[in-house]
Design a protein around this motif. Structure first.
Motif, PDB file in Angstrom:
ATOM      1  N   VAL A 160      -3.507   7.294  -2.585  1.00 48.43           N
ATOM      2  CA  VAL A 160      -4.243   6.092  -2.162  1.00 48.43           C
ATOM      3  C   VAL A 160      -3.248   4.961  -1.914  1.00 48.43           C
ATOM      4  O   VAL A 160      -3.350   4.219  -0.930  1.00 48.43           O
ATOM      5  CB  VAL A 160      -5.287   5.669  -3.218  1.00 48.43           C
ATOM      6  CG1 VAL A 160      -5.965   4.368  -2.794  1.00 48.43           C
ATOM      7  CG2 VAL A 160      -6.313   6.755  -3.420  1.00 48.43           C
ATOM      8  N   ALA A 163      -1.741   5.341   1.334  1.00 53.31           N
ATOM      9  CA  ALA A 163      -2.712   5.023   2.374  1.00 53.31           C
ATOM     10  C   ALA A 163      -2.818   3.514   2.571  1.00 53.31           C
ATOM     11  O   ALA A 163      -2.933   3.029   3.688  1.00 53.31           O
ATOM     12  CB  ALA A 163      -4.072   5.616   2.010  1.00 53.31           C
ATOM     13  N   ILE A 164      -2.733   2.764   1.449  1.00 51.84           N
ATOM     14  CA  ILE A 164      -2.767   1.306   1.543  1.00 51.84           C
ATOM     15  C   ILE A 164      -1.584   0.823   2.382  1.00 51.84           C
ATOM     16  O   ILE A 164      -1.711  -0.042   3.241  1.00 51.84           O
ATOM     17  CB  ILE A 164      -2.708   0.660   0.143  1.00 51.84           C
ATOM     18  CG1 ILE A 164      -3.984   0.958  -0.628  1.00 51.84           C
ATOM     19  CG2 ILE A 164      -2.477  -0.855   0.245  1.00 51.84           C
ATOM     20  CD1 ILE A 164      -3.965   0.487  -2.067  1.00 51.84           C
ATOM     21  N   GLU A 168      -4.262  -0.634   5.263  1.00 52.61           N
ATOM     22  CA  GLU A 168      -5.116  -1.065   4.165  1.00 52.61           C
ATOM     23  C   GLU A 168      -6.588  -1.105   4.565  1.00 52.61           C
ATOM     24  O   GLU A 168      -7.459  -0.700   3.813  1.00 52.61           O
ATOM     25  CB  GLU A 168      -4.649  -2.436   3.651  1.00 52.61           C
ATOM     26  CG  GLU A 168      -5.322  -2.823   2.355  1.00 52.61           C
ATOM     27  CD  GLU A 168      -4.725  -4.071   1.729  1.00 52.61           C
ATOM     28  OE1 GLU A 168      -3.644  -4.507   2.153  1.00 52.61           O
ATOM     29  OE2 GLU A 168      -5.362  -4.607   0.806  1.00 52.61           O
ATOM     30  N   THR A 170      -8.242   0.667   6.796  1.00 55.41           N
ATOM     31  CA  THR A 170      -8.867   1.980   6.923  1.00 55.41           C
ATOM     32  C   THR A 170      -9.280   2.537   5.570  1.00 55.41           C
ATOM     33  O   THR A 170     -10.399   3.031   5.401  1.00 55.41           O
ATOM     34  CB  THR A 170      -7.892   2.958   7.602  1.00 55.41           C
ATOM     35  OG1 THR A 170      -7.409   2.343   8.774  1.00 55.41           O
ATOM     36  CG2 THR A 170      -8.585   4.254   7.955  1.00 55.41           C
ATOM     37  N   ILE A 171      -8.350   2.451   4.590  1.00 56.39           N
ATOM     38  CA  ILE A 171      -8.665   3.023   3.286  1.00 56.39           C
ATOM     39  C   ILE A 171      -9.790   2.239   2.623  1.00 56.39           C
ATOM     40  O   ILE A 171     -10.560   2.784   1.835  1.00 56.39           O
ATOM     41  CB  ILE A 171      -7.394   3.124   2.409  1.00 56.39           C
ATOM     42  CG1 ILE A 171      -7.625   4.015   1.198  1.00 56.39           C
ATOM     43  CG2 ILE A 171      -6.887   1.776   1.958  1.00 56.39           C
ATOM     44  CD1 ILE A 171      -7.628   5.471   1.511  1.00 56.39           C
ATOM     45  N   GLN A 172      -9.928   0.958   2.989  1.00 53.28           N
ATOM     46  CA  GLN A 172     -11.052   0.174   2.464  1.00 53.28           C
ATOM     47  C   GLN A 172     -12.377   0.713   2.994  1.00 53.28           C
ATOM     48  O   GLN A 172     -13.367   0.781   2.280  1.00 53.28           O
ATOM     49  CB  GLN A 172     -10.902  -1.301   2.830  1.00 53.28           C
ATOM     50  CG  GLN A 172      -9.978  -2.051   1.872  1.00 53.28           C
ATOM     51  CD  GLN A 172      -9.636  -3.437   2.358  1.00 53.28           C
ATOM     52  OE1 GLN A 172      -9.847  -3.783   3.519  1.00 53.28           O
ATOM     53  NE2 GLN A 172      -9.083  -4.246   1.469  1.00 53.28           N
ATOM     54  N   PHE A 174     -13.080   3.668   3.494  1.00 56.55           N
ATOM     55  CA  PHE A 174     -13.435   4.869   2.745  1.00 56.55           C
ATOM     56  C   PHE A 174     -13.949   4.544   1.345  1.00 56.55           C
ATOM     57  O   PHE A 174     -14.174   5.438   0.545  1.00 56.55           O
ATOM     58  CB  PHE A 174     -12.233   5.806   2.647  1.00 56.55           C
ATOM     59  CG  PHE A 174     -11.992   6.570   3.914  1.00 56.55           C
ATOM     60  CD1 PHE A 174     -12.744   7.695   4.212  1.00 56.55           C
ATOM     61  CD2 PHE A 174     -11.035   6.143   4.819  1.00 56.55           C
ATOM     62  CE1 PHE A 174     -12.529   8.383   5.389  1.00 56.55           C
ATOM     63  CE2 PHE A 174     -10.826   6.833   6.003  1.00 56.55           C
ATOM     64  CZ  PHE A 174     -11.572   7.958   6.294  1.00 56.55           C
ATOM     65  N   TYR A 176     -12.429   2.564  -1.039  1.00 55.61           N
ATOM     66  CA  TYR A 176     -11.474   2.246  -2.108  1.00 55.61           C
ATOM     67  C   TYR A 176     -11.292   0.744  -2.213  1.00 55.61           C
ATOM     68  O   TYR A 176     -11.096   0.069  -1.200  1.00 55.61           O
ATOM     69  CB  TYR A 176     -10.121   2.887  -1.814  1.00 55.61           C
ATOM     70  CG  TYR A 176     -10.135   4.382  -1.943  1.00 55.61           C
ATOM     71  CD1 TYR A 176      -9.987   4.989  -3.191  1.00 55.61           C
ATOM     72  CD2 TYR A 176     -10.296   5.191  -0.813  1.00 55.61           C
ATOM     73  CE1 TYR A 176     -10.001   6.367  -3.303  1.00 55.61           C
ATOM     74  CE2 TYR A 176     -10.311   6.570  -0.927  1.00 55.61           C
ATOM     75  CZ  TYR A 176     -10.165   7.154  -2.174  1.00 55.61           C
ATOM     76  OH  TYR A 176     -10.175   8.505  -2.293  1.00 55.61           O
ATOM     77  N   THR A 178      -8.938  -1.666  -2.662  1.00 56.05           N
ATOM     78  CA  THR A 178      -7.471  -1.660  -2.655  1.00 56.05           C
ATOM     79  C   THR A 178      -6.894  -2.686  -3.622  1.00 56.05           C
ATOM     80  O   THR A 178      -5.805  -2.502  -4.146  1.00 56.05           O
ATOM     81  CB  THR A 178      -6.929  -1.931  -1.240  1.00 56.05           C
ATOM     82  OG1 THR A 178      -7.471  -3.175  -0.775  1.00 56.05           O
ATOM     83  CG2 THR A 178      -7.319  -0.830  -0.287  1.00 56.05           C
TER      84      THR A 178
END
Lengths: 288, 288
Positions: A160, A163-164, A168, A170-172, A174, A176, A178
């Motif tokens: 993760v 990924a950040i 950042e 995009t991963i949010q 999903f 997460y 961050t």
């Protein structure tokens, strides 16, 4: 021989700093210049606890990690809201505030006078008073930190973080949060820096604020950028090169004052050259 | 108690002018190329030392020393752009790469200055500027009056340049979108070079004024740079008058804090202000 042991101890201490800073800069992509501050908080905590209460080094070490992680919590709560250049700038600010506190809270830190006469670590009957035994202690802790960073970066949590770094937003999407990831890795990294600080304080047996300035953070950043971001081997290689390189300058015969400045020139130019020709460093998997 | 207030106001105005002056040059670069050029800090120190070198060591006439200082500092800024920033930008490097590279330049130049001139504190004296005048019960030296005047002139000059000339329009175009500016026929390379020349000359001016006012040391650049960055951020990154407002606000807060605490807390206060602004008003006072 003593000189070589001394260099290895320095490499050990800075490897801990490099490995832990790499978690924040390399894996999570956050350019933090506060690391020297945590290194300093760890060193001061151990020095004060050992001198004022006669506490054993290892208990003091654990407490200093707790204290440093809590300081990182206070700073990280603010810093984790930012990213990229504003994050970097904010971390500059905190580095200077931390340094200012070390210098000005004279009741606690004795300010510019520093804290002399810090004892070497002891464990039951074993004393780490000779440099060789101290080196062994340093290496054991460095290996421990190596193993922890390896474990962290290979876990799902570590993925993760990366990924950040990559994106950042995009991963949010999903799901997460961050913010918590940025905050927690910052605290873990600070805790590791406290170990390095504790070793430094008991090795040199004297500390003052000048060892924990913003420039010191820049040295650490230069080390891991040279070796390679987001790679443990890279962090160690960078540390070894950056510690040994200035030592050659002394053999070439520069006076001490000039040699210290030459070290900064080399570090600075190293950053520029790496950015121009190999921004991911020697081994790195990531560039800004 | 009341007699101290005029002096605090005067000190704030003097400090505010200096921060505004340094901030304006920094802002010019940021407005055009959109990255935090930390190397700019080294330019101010370089300016101070060139003045010291020309005036004190070579005993060149004052006016020639001033012109020489500005030319040399502008030239260094141009060289930094040509050798480092331009190639990086041409490659589409991220802001972080540029930030790290500029940090490297800063570290290297500061250390080279220390090697050439030692890290001892030095003063530059022009006798006629040392006289003091009393205004509303506050003591102000001629140097400080000059500093205020220069800041006003630079501010007006830059405002005219940015708003009313073709050159200013080009700068704004590059700041908004460099590719589009290029397409509509703006010679972007040329304009950016000129921005660095102008900013370099402003940094040189600030450096030599600091030299005349308090004195110089190689690490002065970081101090000035960080204060300028704070001024730019709390003023609101997008507007030039914001820099001036931010600079004066910072100076007033600092001086009032110093009055209640003591001088050593100045930096801690300044950076606390930065952190508070980043947290609660990240777009600054003017909110652009």
């Amino acid at each position: 021989m003593d000189y070589i042991i001394h260099l290895f101890i320095l490499i050990g201490i800075f490897s801990i700093l490099g490995l832990s800073l790499n978690l924040v800069i390399g894996y999570t992509g956050l350019l933090s210049a506060t690391h020297a501050g945590f290194y300093g908080i760890g060193a001061y905590a151990v020095a004060i606890l050992m001198k004022n209460t006669g506490m054993n080094f290892f208990i003091a070490l654990l407490l200093s990690i707790v204290i440093t992680v809590l300081s990182a919590l206070v700073i990280g709560v603010v810093l984790s809201k930012f990213k990229d250049d504003i994050y970097a700038l904010g971390s500059f600010g905190f580095a200077i505030i931390t340094y200012g506190l070390m210098l000005n809270l004279q009741g606690v830190t004795r300010g510019p006078l520093g804290i002399p006469g810090i004892g070497r670590p002891e464990l039951f009957d074993i004393s780490f008073s000779t440099n060789l035994t101290f080196l062994i202690l340093t290496l054991v802790l460095a290996v421990l930190v190596w193993w922890m960073t390896r474990y962290i970066t290979r876990s799902s949590y570590g993925r993760v973080l990366q990924a950040i770094r990559e994106n950042e937003k995009t991963i949010q999407f999903f799901g997460y949060t961050t913010y918590w990831y940025k905050l927690s890795i910052f605290m873990i990294s600070a805790g590791m820096a406290a170990i390095a600080g504790a070793l430094f304080a008991t090795y040199i047996t004297f500390i003052d604020p000048s060892s924990f300035t913003l420039i010191e953070s820049i040295f650490m950043i230069a080390m891991i950028i040279l070796g390679g971001l987001a790679d443990n081997r890279g962090a160690i290689i960078g540390v070894i090169i950056m510690i040994l390189l200035p030592e050659f300058l002394r053999f070439v015969g520069f006076p001490t004052e000039v040699a210290a400045q030459m070290r900064q020139v080399i570090y600075g130019l190293m950053l520029v050259v790496m950015m121009l020709y190999r921004p991911q460093g020697i081994y790195g998997k990531f560039k800004f | 108690m009341n007699s101290i207030i005029p002096q605090i106001v005067a000190n704030s105005i003097i400090a505010g002018s200096l921060y505004a002056l340094v901030g304006l040059g920094f802002f010019m670069i940021y407005r055009t190329v959109k990255f935090f050029d930390l190397g700019y800090g080294a330019l101010t120190a370089f300016g101070g030392y060139m003045m010291y070198w020309l005036l004190t060591l070579l005993s060149v006439p004052t006016y020639i020393a001033i012109i020489g200082t500005l030319l040399l500092t502008a030239m260094l800024a141009l060289i930094m752009n040509r050798l480092v920033y331009r190639p990086l930008r041409a490659r589409g490097s991220s802001n972080m790469v540029l930030l790290v590279a500029s940090l490297g330049l800063f570290t290297a130049i500061q250390a080279i200055i220390a090697i050439l001139f030692t890290s001892q504190f030095k003063t530059i004296t022009i006798r006629s500027l040392q006289e003091t005048v009393t205004l509303f019960g506050a003591f102000i030296t001629h140097t400080q009056l000059l500093m205020i005047a220069v800041t006003i002139i630079v501010f007006i000059g830059l405002s005219v340049l940015l708003r009313m000339t073709r050159f200013g329009a080009s700068i704004r175009a590059i700041g908004d979108d460099e590719e589009v500016a290029k397409i509509v026929g703006v010679n972007t390379k040329n304009i950016v070079s000129w921005v660095f020349i102008i900013a370099g000359a402003i940094a040189g001016t600030a450096g030599l004024l600091v030299g005349l006012d308090t004195g110089i040391e190689p690490t002065m650049g970081m101090q000035l740079l960080l204060k300028a960055v704070i001024a730019v951020i709390i003023g609101g990154v997008g507007r030039m008058y914001g820099v001036v407002i931010g600079a004066f606000l910072l100076a007033f807060i600092e001086n009032i804090a110093v009055w209640h605490l003591s001088g050593e807390w100045k930096d801690v206060v300044a950076f606390s202000v930065l952190i508070l602004f980043l947290l609660f008003k990240p777009k600054g006072i003017t909110g652009a």
